[in-house]
Design a protein around this motif. Sequence first.
Motif, PDB file in Angstrom:
ATOM      1  N   VAL A 156      43.053  45.670  46.194  1.00  0.00           N
ATOM      2  CA  VAL A 156      43.469  44.379  46.169  1.00  0.00           C
ATOM      3  C   VAL A 156      42.188  43.329  46.597  1.00  0.00           C
ATOM      4  O   VAL A 156      41.477  43.606  47.060  1.00  0.00           O
ATOM      5  N   GLU A 157      42.780  42.041  45.971  1.00  0.00           N
ATOM      6  CA  GLU A 157      41.725  41.044  46.379  1.00  0.00           C
ATOM      7  C   GLU A 157      42.443  39.731  46.926  1.00  0.00           C
ATOM      8  O   GLU A 157      43.398  39.508  46.129  1.00  0.00           O
ATOM      9  N   PRO A 158      41.886  38.842  47.559  1.00  0.00           N
ATOM     10  CA  PRO A 158      42.560  37.754  47.960  1.00  0.00           C
ATOM     11  C   PRO A 158      42.766  36.764  46.845  1.00  0.00           C
ATOM     12  O   PRO A 158      42.097  36.863  45.678  1.00  0.00           O
ATOM     13  N   SER A 159      44.089  36.159  46.707  1.00  0.00           N
ATOM     14  CA  SER A 159      44.174  35.313  45.271  1.00  0.00           C
ATOM     15  C   SER A 159      43.376  34.115  45.610  1.00  0.00           C
ATOM     16  O   SER A 159      42.999  33.576  46.633  1.00  0.00           O
ATOM     17  N   PRO A 160      42.826  33.379  44.483  1.00  0.00           N
ATOM     18  CA  PRO A 160      42.006  32.175  44.601  1.00  0.00           C
ATOM     19  C   PRO A 160      42.757  31.022  45.170  1.00  0.00           C
ATOM     20  O   PRO A 160      42.305  30.182  45.500  1.00  0.00           O
ATOM     21  N   ARG A 161      44.100  31.006  45.344  1.00  0.00           N
ATOM     22  CA  ARG A 161      44.718  30.044  46.026  1.00  0.00           C
ATOM     23  C   ARG A 161      44.952  30.212  47.505  1.00  0.00           C
ATOM     24  O   ARG A 161      45.304  29.290  48.196  1.00  0.00           O
ATOM     25  N   THR A 162      44.274  31.234  47.972  1.00  0.00           N
ATOM     26  CA  THR A 162      44.141  31.484  49.362  1.00  0.00           C
ATOM     27  C   THR A 162      43.271  30.605  50.192  1.00  0.00           C
ATOM     28  O   THR A 162      42.358  30.208  49.594  1.00  0.00           O
ATOM     29  N   ALA A 163      43.843  30.037  51.190  1.00  0.00           N
ATOM     30  CA  ALA A 163      42.882  29.004  51.978  1.00  0.00           C
ATOM     31  C   ALA A 163      41.881  29.602  52.340  1.00  0.00           C
ATOM     32  O   ALA A 163      41.530  30.792  52.428  1.00  0.00           O
ATOM     33  N   PRO A 164      40.613  28.879  52.650  1.00  0.00           N
ATOM     34  CA  PRO A 164      39.421  29.082  52.492  1.00  0.00           C
ATOM     35  C   PRO A 164      39.298  29.831  53.913  1.00  0.00           C
ATOM     36  O   PRO A 164      38.199  30.989  53.900  1.00  0.00           O
ATOM     37  N   VAL A 251      51.115  42.941  40.308  1.00  0.00           N
ATOM     38  CA  VAL A 251      49.980  43.153  39.481  1.00  0.00           C
ATOM     39  C   VAL A 251      48.841  42.184  39.771  1.00  0.00           C
ATOM     40  O   VAL A 251      47.621  42.456  39.846  1.00  0.00           O
ATOM     41  N   SER A 252      49.038  40.979  39.920  1.00  0.00           N
ATOM     42  CA  SER A 252      48.322  40.075  39.987  1.00  0.00           C
ATOM     43  C   SER A 252      47.518  40.160  41.587  1.00  0.00           C
ATOM     44  O   SER A 252      46.466  39.212  41.787  1.00  0.00           O
ATOM     45  N   GLN A 253      48.034  40.966  42.457  1.00  0.00           N
ATOM     46  CA  GLN A 253      47.447  41.099  43.706  1.00  0.00           C
ATOM     47  C   GLN A 253      46.248  42.108  43.605  1.00  0.00           C
ATOM     48  O   GLN A 253      45.521  42.495  44.555  1.00  0.00           O
ATOM     49  N   LEU A 254      46.239  42.795  42.686  1.00  0.00           N
ATOM     50  CA  LEU A 254      45.367  44.058  42.533  1.00  0.00           C
ATOM     51  C   LEU A 254      44.096  43.491  42.291  1.00  0.00           C
ATOM     52  O   LEU A 254      43.584  42.585  41.750  1.00  0.00           O
ATOM     53  N   SER A 255      42.874  44.419  42.387  1.00  0.00           N
ATOM     54  CA  SER A 255      41.486  44.079  42.152  1.00  0.00           C
ATOM     55  C   SER A 255      41.411  43.762  40.660  1.00  0.00           C
ATOM     56  O   SER A 255      42.289  44.331  39.834  1.00  0.00           O
ATOM     57  N   LEU A 256      40.511  42.857  40.238  1.00  0.00           N
ATOM     58  CA  LEU A 256      40.578  42.660  38.715  1.00  0.00           C
ATOM     59  C   LEU A 256      40.293  43.669  37.860  1.00  0.00           C
ATOM     60  O   LEU A 256      40.945  43.716  36.805  1.00  0.00           O
ATOM     61  N   ASP A 257      39.347  44.699  38.368  1.00  0.00           N
ATOM     62  CA  ASP A 257      39.221  45.649  37.473  1.00  0.00           C
ATOM     63  C   ASP A 257      40.422  46.734  37.305  1.00  0.00           C
ATOM     64  O   ASP A 257      40.533  47.625  36.528  1.00  0.00           O
ATOM     65  N   ALA A 258      41.477  46.581  38.029  1.00  0.00           N
ATOM     66  CA  ALA A 258      42.608  47.321  37.937  1.00  0.00           C
ATOM     67  C   ALA A 258      43.880  46.813  37.273  1.00  0.00           C
ATOM     68  O   ALA A 258      44.782  47.315  36.882  1.00  0.00           O
ATOM     69  N   LEU A 299      47.178  46.271  24.040  1.00  0.00           N
ATOM     70  CA  LEU A 299      46.134  46.335  24.928  1.00  0.00           C
ATOM     71  C   LEU A 299      45.522  44.838  24.939  1.00  0.00           C
ATOM     72  O   LEU A 299      45.181  44.455  26.184  1.00  0.00           O
ATOM     73  N   PRO A 300      45.179  43.913  24.042  1.00  0.00           N
ATOM     74  CA  PRO A 300      44.879  42.656  24.030  1.00  0.00           C
ATOM     75  C   PRO A 300      45.820  41.604  24.894  1.00  0.00           C
ATOM     76  O   PRO A 300      45.511  40.888  25.766  1.00  0.00           O
ATOM     77  N   VAL A 301      47.259  42.003  24.700  1.00  0.00           N
ATOM     78  CA  VAL A 301      48.072  41.321  25.351  1.00  0.00           C
ATOM     79  C   VAL A 301      48.287  41.475  26.966  1.00  0.00           C
ATOM     80  O   VAL A 301      47.925  40.710  27.774  1.00  0.00           O
ATOM     81  N   ALA A 302      47.900  42.933  27.225  1.00  0.00           N
ATOM     82  CA  ALA A 302      47.455  43.316  28.731  1.00  0.00           C
ATOM     83  C   ALA A 302      46.471  42.508  29.074  1.00  0.00           C
ATOM     84  O   ALA A 302      46.218  42.194  30.365  1.00  0.00           O
ATOM     85  N   TRP A 303      45.353  42.611  28.540  1.00  0.00           N
ATOM     86  CA  TRP A 303      44.173  42.014  28.864  1.00  0.00           C
ATOM     87  C   TRP A 303      44.277  40.610  29.324  1.00  0.00           C
ATOM     88  O   TRP A 303      43.832  39.932  30.271  1.00  0.00           O
ATOM     89  N   LEU A 304      44.946  39.745  28.314  1.00  0.00           N
ATOM     90  CA  LEU A 304      45.094  38.518  28.508  1.00  0.00           C
ATOM     91  C   LEU A 304      46.211  38.307  29.877  1.00  0.00           C
ATOM     92  O   LEU A 304      45.575  37.434  30.630  1.00  0.00           O
ATOM     93  N   ARG A 305      46.992  38.940  30.088  1.00  0.00           N
ATOM     94  CA  ARG A 305      47.936  38.788  31.121  1.00  0.00           C
ATOM     95  C   ARG A 305      47.267  39.262  32.498  1.00  0.00           C
ATOM     96  O   ARG A 305      47.474  38.526  33.568  1.00  0.00           O
ATOM     97  N   ALA A 306      46.255  40.087  32.455  1.00  0.00           N
ATOM     98  CA  ALA A 306      45.296  40.578  33.665  1.00  0.00           C
ATOM     99  C   ALA A 306      44.253  39.273  34.042  1.00  0.00           C
ATOM    100  O   ALA A 306      44.116  39.254  35.148  1.00  0.00           O
ATOM    101  N   GLN A 307      44.242  38.402  32.901  1.00  0.00           N
ATOM    102  CA  GLN A 307      43.415  37.244  33.066  1.00  0.00           C
ATOM    103  C   GLN A 307      43.901  36.172  33.887  1.00  0.00           C
ATOM    104  O   GLN A 307      43.378  35.447  34.603  1.00  0.00           O
ATOM    105  N   VAL A 308      45.296  35.874  33.401  1.00  0.00           N
ATOM    106  CA  VAL A 308      45.743  34.699  33.770  1.00  0.00           C
ATOM    107  C   VAL A 308      46.913  34.551  34.656  1.00  0.00           C
ATOM    108  O   VAL A 308      47.487  33.710  35.125  1.00  0.00           O
ATOM    109  N   LEU A 309      47.589  36.074  34.790  1.00  0.00           N
ATOM    110  CA  LEU A 309      48.687  36.088  35.554  1.00  0.00           C
ATOM    111  C   LEU A 309      48.424  36.733  37.185  1.00  0.00           C
ATOM    112  O   LEU A 309      47.224  37.433  37.167  1.00  0.00           O
TER     113      LEU A 309
END
Length: 309
Positions: A156-164, A251-258, A299-309
């Motif tokens: 997992v990785e922190p959300s970009p919306r997480t406080a600094p 899913v959005s909480q997972l590491s980007l490559d997952a 697959l391309p739909v899943a890729w798009l969701r992985a980038q924006v959701l």
Amino acid sequence: MLQLPHYSCMNTLASPEAAYELCRQITATYAKTFYLGTLLMSEEKRRAIWAIYAWCRRTDELVDGPRARLTTPETLDQWEHQLESIFGGYPQEDPDVALADTLQRFSLSIQPFRDMIAGQRMDLCCSRYETFEELYLYCYRVAGTVGLMSMPIMGVEPSPRTAPWNRNVPAELPIEEAVALGIANQLTNILRDVGEDANRGRIYLPLQELALFNYTEEDLFNGVVDERWRELMRFQIGRARKFFTMAEKGVSQLSLDARWPVWSALMLYRQILDVIESNHYDVFRQRAYVGRSRKLLYLPVAWLRAQVL
């Protein structure tokens, strides 16, 4: 049903590379949709997932494979001892070598693996489930546990919306969502395989819910598809979709490559429910599956969701 290959004894164990390749072959043979998703992961992660899947498949084969009639509670006790040996760094069969190597690379808990074996024990003694609560426990043990096994590998990785000031705080694993995905997948399996399970004398739909729709065990064993059955299946499919929706939130909480492979696997597996509907809920005479060309379209739909959701 295909039979798993013979594995070497501990005196002539395969190298880690050969063991991972064996696990890859097992995954590609028995879980085509899932395997397609793993190919989108980094090499280290997908090999670890193959090792876990191969262990899960072999565990399932103990009670649902060609030699299942020979399996006893003592067989599962021995299998759990072998699991403990793997976690202790002493693999006994070729695929175990890959899992033992994975344990050196990722911090996995033994408990979900134990829980899955407990699920196989349920299969030895139970061919019916009275309530959904009973079925849920079974689904958690045989499938929800897979999410718990896989989560440390996905990362997992922190959300970009997480406080600094919280960016360096380790992100929490989306445990409930991971379990929900396993439950959703297992419920989908149950709905797809109603006919096959009936041929083995098994009913995984809760008996209380059959009664709710005035549908009997005899109807099920005779493969009756009428309005009672269709209403029952609509109810079951609606529940499975709720678990898929719950899983999406993690899913959005997972590491980007997952994210891409998990989105792909989730979307493709959920499509099985759509196919059941398009087959007019006849799971007795038509096996619901998603064709390869249709998989590739997602697959391309899943890729798009992985980038924006």
